[in-house]
Design an enzyme around this catalytic site. Structure first.
Site, PDB file in Angstrom:
ATOM      1  N   SER A 265       0.815  -1.208   0.000  1.00 19.29           N
ATOM      2  CA  SER A 265       0.000   0.000   0.000  1.00 19.29           C
ATOM      3  C   SER A 265       0.859   1.273   0.000  1.00 19.29           C
ATOM      4  CB  SER A 265      -0.960  -0.058   1.182  1.00 19.29           C
ATOM      5  OG  SER A 265      -2.117   0.660   0.892  1.00 19.29           O
ATOM      6  N   HIS A 408      -7.561  -5.698  -0.594  1.00 19.35           N
ATOM      7  CA  HIS A 408      -6.339  -4.938  -0.346  1.00 19.35           C
ATOM      8  C   HIS A 408      -5.625  -5.521   0.883  1.00 19.35           C
ATOM      9  CE1 HIS A 408      -3.989  -1.227  -0.477  1.00 19.35           C
ATOM     10  NE2 HIS A 408      -4.143  -1.111   0.834  1.00 19.35           N
TER      11      HIS A 408
HETATM   12  C1  GCU Z   1      -5.406   4.902   1.522  1.00 19.59           C
HETATM   13  C2  GCU Z   1      -4.775   5.696   0.411  1.00 19.59           C
HETATM   14  C3  GCU Z   1      -3.926   4.804  -0.494  1.00 19.59           C
HETATM   15  C4  GCU Z   1      -2.943   4.009   0.317  1.00 19.59           C
HETATM   16  C5  GCU Z   1      -3.648   3.281   1.448  1.00 19.59           C
HETATM   17  C6  GCU Z   1      -2.722   2.587   2.452  1.00 19.59           C
HETATM   18  O1  GCU Z   1      -6.378   4.032   1.011  1.00 19.59           O
HETATM   19  O2  GCU Z   1      -5.800   6.351  -0.277  1.00 19.59           O
HETATM   20  O3  GCU Z   1      -3.242   5.590  -1.445  1.00 19.59           O
HETATM   21  O4  GCU Z   1      -2.232   3.122  -0.506  1.00 19.59           O
HETATM   22  O5  GCU Z   1      -4.398   4.194   2.209  1.00 19.59           O
HETATM   23  O6  GCU Z   1      -1.547   2.849   2.516  1.00 19.59           O
HETATM   24  O7  GCU Z   1      -3.253   1.805   3.241  1.00 19.59           O
END
Ligand code: GCU
Length: 428
Positions: A265, A408
C-alpha cells in the site's frame, strides 16, 4: 457500493492519519472501465530535449537522471543526502535460537542523528540458522511496530509514542496481531533473512509541517531546494529504508548485495521510490501500491491526485497537487517510476477487489516500463500481452505482475510469488 467502499476507506484512513480532520467528498472516483479515459503515456525513452535514447549509456547517463529529477521536484520531493558522521548502528539484543532454533533474531537500532537518541529506527532482523551464509534478505517496513509481525514474546514492543497507528495500542495486546502479513517462518525456511522496522519510526504518518521524524534532519540539507519540492513523507520513508540497508551492510550474515525492498500500500509506493533512488536494492516489490505507486496517474480510475493529496497532503511535495485536473501535463507517469528500477527485477502485485488502487492501471504501468528493460538487455515483462492477466495468474519475466483474488492486503499467496521470483532473480 464500490464508491461507498472507497469513500469509507478514504474517510477512515484520513480520520486516523490526520491531526486536522479532512472530510473529502470522493465524488469524482470512477470505477467504470468505459470512463477510464483515453490518454497518451509519455515515452520513457524520450528525452526532454527531443532526442530518444538508443543505448544503455544514454539511459544511465542522461535520461534516467533527468526522469529521477522530475519525479523528485514534481511529486515526492528531492531525496536528501546523508550525514554519515551522524549515522550509527547498535545491536541491542540477540536471540540465537528463535523459531525453535530455525532462526537467529537480532534487534538493531539505526540512529539517524547520533549521538542523539532520536530520531531512530528499530530493526528486527531474522536470519535463517540453517542456510549457507551470507543470505539474501527481504526488507519490508511494517505498519504497527515490530512486535505486531510475529507472536514471539522476545520481540521488543514498539516504544514509539508519536505514531498514529500504535498510539494507545502499542502494548502486549498487539503482539503478533499482523503476523498473517509476514510469513517469517516460510521466508526463513526458504533461506532468506526477514528484516522489518516500524515505518513511523522514520517519519510519523501525519502532516506536521515536516517537523517530526527524520524531517527534522533534512532542513539543513535542503537550503537550495525550493520549498515546493522539498522531501515529503514518502521520500522520508524511502530515505530511511536506504539507511536500513546501510545498517544491513554491517551485518555479516546478510548479503547486502541481495536485499529486496518490499512494501504494501503506502509502503508499496515507498518501496518503488526507494528502489528508484537507491540502486543497491537488488529487487523491488510493490504490493497493492496504487495511486502514487504503481498505478498510472493518467488513467481515470480509482484514487486520483485530487483525493490522495487531500487525504494525505504530507506524502507528496506541494508541486504534486498543482497537477490536479491536468494529469496530461505531468512530465512523467508511473510506468516511468518502474523504469527507474531497470534493469533490476521488479514485482508489481494487485488485488482483484482493490479497485481504489486500480489493478489494471498497475498492470499497464508494469507493461509500459518494458521498453526500458528491453533496451537494457533484459526480457522485460516477457510474453505478457497488453491486457491484464486473469486473476491468480502471474505473468512476466524480470518485470512480474499478478492480480490476486481478494482484498487490499498482503497474503500468503502474494509471498509465495515473491519468494519464487526472488529465487529466480536474486540468487547468486
Ligand atoms: C489509503 C490511500 C492509499 C494508500 C492506502 C494505504 O487508502 O488512499 O493511497 O495506498 O491508504 O496505505 O493503506
Amino acid at each position: 457500493m464500490k464508491l461507498l467502499h472507497s469513500v469509507l476507506r478514504t474517510a477512515c484512513l484520513c480520520a486516523a492519519a490526520l491531526a486536522a480532520p479532512v472530510l473529502f467528498a470522493d465524488e469524482e472516483t470512477n470505477y467504470d472501465e468505459a470512463l477510464a479515459g483515453s490518454y497518451t503515456l509519455p515515452d520513457p525513452l524520450a528525452c526532454a530535449d527531443g532526442t530518444r535514447v538508443a543505448a544503455p549509456e544514454e539511459w544511465f547517463g542522461k535520461r534516467r537522471p533527468e526522469l529521477l529529477e522530475q519525479f523528485q521536484t514534481e511529486m515526492y520531493g528531492v531525496m536528501p543526502g546523508v550525514n554519515r558522521e551522524r549515522l550509527a548502528f547498535e545491536t541491542l539484543r540477540e536471540n540465537p535460537v528463535a523459531l525453535d532454533g530455525k532462526a537467529a533474531f537480532k534487534e538493531m537500532r539505526v540512529y539517524f542523528d547520533a549521538p542523539n537518541p532520536a530520531p531512530k529506527l528499530d530493526l528486527l532482523i531474522c536470519i535463517p540458522n540453517r542456510a549457507e551464509k551470507p543470505v539474501p534478505a527481504f526488507l519490508i517496513p511494517n505498519f504497527q511496530g515490530n512486535h505486531t509481525v510475529c507472536s514471539d514474546p522476545w520481540i521488543s514492543i514498539s516504544d514509539n509514542t508519536e505514531a498514529i497507528h500504535t498510539r494507545n495500542v502499542n502494548g502486549e495486546e498487539r503482539r503478533g496481531y499482523k503476523k498473517d502479513r509476514y510469513p517469517i517462518e516460510t521466508i526463513i525456511d526458504r533461506g532468506y533473512a526477514f528484516v522489518t522496522g516500524f515505518y513511523e519510526d522514520i517519519d510519523p504518518d501525519f502532516d506536521d509541517g515536516r517537523q517530526n521524524g527524520v524531517h527534522s534532519l533534512f532542513a539543513a540539507m535542503e537550503q537550495d531546494v525550493p520549498e515546493e519540492s522539498r522531501a515529503a513523507t514518502i521520500t522520508a520513508w524511502a530515505w530511511g529504508l536506504s539507511r536500513a540497508l546501510d545498517a544491513l551492510e554491517t551485518v555479516p550474515e546478510i548479503d547486502s548485495s541481495r536485499v529486496a525492498v518490499a512494501g504494501h500500500s503506502r509502503l508499496g509506493k515507498t518501496a518503488l521510490w526507494a528502489g528508484a533512488n537507491d540502486p543497491r536494492f537488488a529487487l523491488v516489490i510493490s504490493n497493492d501500491s496504487g495511486c502514487g505507486g504503481a498505478a498510472l496517474t493518467r488513467r481515470n480510475f480509482g484514487e486520483t491526485i485530487n483525493t490522495i493529496t487531500h487525504g494525505f497532503p504530507h506524502w507528496f511535495c506541494p508541486r504534486y497537487k498543482t497537477y490536479i485536473g491536468r494529469t496530461d501535463e505531468l512530465p512523467f507517469d508511473q510506468h516511468e517510476l518502474i523504469a527507474l528500477i531497470a534493469p533490476r527485477p521488479v514485482y508489481v502485485a494487485s488485488a482483484s477487489e482493490d479497485l481504489w488502487a486500480d489493478p489494471t492501471g498497475e498492470f499497464l504501468s508494469a507493461r509500459n516500463a518494458d521498453p526500458v528493460y528491453r533496451l537494457l538487455g533484459t526480457e522485460g515483462i516477457g510474453g505478457a500481452g497488453d491486457t491484464p492477466p486473469e486473476a491468480d495468474t502471474p505473468v512476466g519475466a524480470i518485470i512480474h505482475y499478478h492480480r490476486r483474488t481478494g482484498k487490499h492486503n498482503i497474503t500468503e499467496y502474494d509471498w509465495a510469488q515473491y519468494l519464487d521470483f526472488a529465487d529466480r532473480y536474486m540468487t547468486n
